[in-house]
Design a protein around this motif. Structure first.
Motif, PDB file in Angstrom:
ATOM      1  N   GLY A  47       0.840  -1.011  -0.168  1.00  0.00           N
ATOM      2  CA  GLY A  47      -0.072   0.128   0.149  1.00  0.00           C
ATOM      3  C   GLY A  47       0.817   1.414   0.049  1.00  0.00           C
ATOM      4  O   GLY A  47       0.243   2.428  -0.103  1.00  0.00           O
ATOM      5  N   GLN A  90      -5.689  -5.413  -0.037  1.00  0.00           N
ATOM      6  CA  GLN A  90      -6.441  -4.465   0.610  1.00  0.00           C
ATOM      7  C   GLN A  90      -5.878  -3.211   0.887  1.00  0.00           C
ATOM      8  O   GLN A  90      -6.386  -2.083   0.672  1.00  0.00           O
ATOM      9  N   ALA A  91      -4.431  -3.301   1.079  1.00  0.00           N
ATOM     10  CA  ALA A  91      -3.617  -2.134   1.333  1.00  0.00           C
ATOM     11  C   ALA A  91      -3.618  -1.289  -0.016  1.00  0.00           C
ATOM     12  O   ALA A  91      -3.590  -0.128   0.254  1.00  0.00           O
ATOM     13  N   GLN A  92      -3.549  -2.097  -0.996  1.00  0.00           N
ATOM     14  CA  GLN A  92      -3.479  -1.315  -2.420  1.00  0.00           C
ATOM     15  C   GLN A  92      -4.741  -0.391  -2.707  1.00  0.00           C
ATOM     16  O   GLN A  92      -4.785   0.664  -3.370  1.00  0.00           O
ATOM     17  N   LYS A  93      -5.802  -1.118  -2.265  1.00  0.00           N
ATOM     18  CA  LYS A  93      -7.078  -0.783  -2.639  1.00  0.00           C
ATOM     19  C   LYS A  93      -7.286   0.571  -1.889  1.00  0.00           C
ATOM     20  O   LYS A  93      -7.821   1.795  -2.523  1.00  0.00           O
ATOM     21  N   GLU A  94      -6.874   0.623  -0.512  1.00  0.00           N
ATOM     22  CA  GLU A  94      -6.838   1.779   0.256  1.00  0.00           C
ATOM     23  C   GLU A  94      -6.014   3.002  -0.045  1.00  0.00           C
ATOM     24  O   GLU A  94      -6.426   4.071  -0.334  1.00  0.00           O
ATOM     25  N   ALA A  95      -4.739   2.384  -0.667  1.00  0.00           N
ATOM     26  CA  ALA A  95      -3.651   3.535  -0.928  1.00  0.00           C
ATOM     27  C   ALA A  95      -4.307   4.215  -2.378  1.00  0.00           C
ATOM     28  O   ALA A  95      -4.146   5.240  -2.504  1.00  0.00           O
ATOM     29  N   THR A  97      -7.533   4.666  -3.286  1.00  0.00           N
ATOM     30  CA  THR A  97      -8.624   5.456  -2.897  1.00  0.00           C
ATOM     31  C   THR A  97      -7.811   6.722  -2.445  1.00  0.00           C
ATOM     32  O   THR A  97      -8.267   7.792  -2.775  1.00  0.00           O
ATOM     33  N   GLY A  98      -7.008   6.731  -1.357  1.00  0.00           N
ATOM     34  CA  GLY A  98      -6.193   7.969  -0.930  1.00  0.00           C
ATOM     35  C   GLY A  98      -5.682   8.639  -1.854  1.00  0.00           C
ATOM     36  O   GLY A  98      -5.864   9.919  -1.903  1.00  0.00           O
ATOM     37  N   ASP A 101      -8.160  10.381  -4.276  1.00  0.00           N
ATOM     38  CA  ASP A 101      -8.773  11.591  -3.315  1.00  0.00           C
ATOM     39  C   ASP A 101      -7.542  12.788  -3.580  1.00  0.00           C
ATOM     40  O   ASP A 101      -8.221  13.830  -3.630  1.00  0.00           O
ATOM     41  N   GLU A 131     -15.743   1.320  -9.525  1.00  0.00           N
ATOM     42  CA  GLU A 131     -14.819   1.648  -8.361  1.00  0.00           C
ATOM     43  C   GLU A 131     -14.909   3.100  -8.202  1.00  0.00           C
ATOM     44  O   GLU A 131     -14.877   3.498  -6.934  1.00  0.00           O
TER      45      GLU A 131
END
Length: 133
Positions: A47, A90-95, A97-98, A101, A131
């Motif tokens: 991530g 999951q860490a990549q998905k969150e990263a 998104t951030g 943003d 997504e």
């Protein structure tokens, strides 16, 4: 500064779980004749987000759209048999998104796309419209 109207998502087209770095991609792109890594940001399996080409520079990631876009690549995109697969951790998905943003704040007129919307490729191997739009 360049006028940015697109943020284009990519995968590195590497097998699930294999760790590669922005430096690896830089080496691959230079071997193909690029001046340097074509992406502006690379998201590792853990991530962490790493700088590629400076955002002030035109990328080399999506033919016909580089001048007005930011290129973002996550490590992965293939299963063990080299078939396209959404391998994001999951860490990549969150990263992602951030990062998106943050980019949208800096480039409010930019829309998010998958590379596959501009080229006959599976990349980034997930439905960006669903997504991120």
């Amino acid at each position: 500064m360049r006028k940015i109207d697109k943020i284009i998502l990519h995968c590195s087209a590497t097998k699930e779980g294999q760790h590669f770095t922005a430096e690896d991609i830089d080496r691959w792109h230079r071997a193909r004749g690029f001046a340097k890594i074509g992406y502006h940001h690379v998201v590792y399996l853990d991530g962490s987000v790493h700088k590629g080409r400076d955002e002030s520079l035109i990328g080399a990631h999506c033919l016909g759209h580089n001048a007005t876009s930011i290129g973002v690549c996550y490590i992965g995109g293939l299963d063990e048999k080299n078939n396209p697969k959404d391998t994001r951790t999951q860490a990549q998905k969150e990263a992602l998104t951030g990062l998106l943003d943050n980019l949208k704040v800096r480039y409010p007129n930019a829309k998010v796309y998958g590379h596959n919307e501009f080229a006959a490729k599976a990349c980034p191997c997930f439905d960006v419209k669903k997504e991120f739009r």
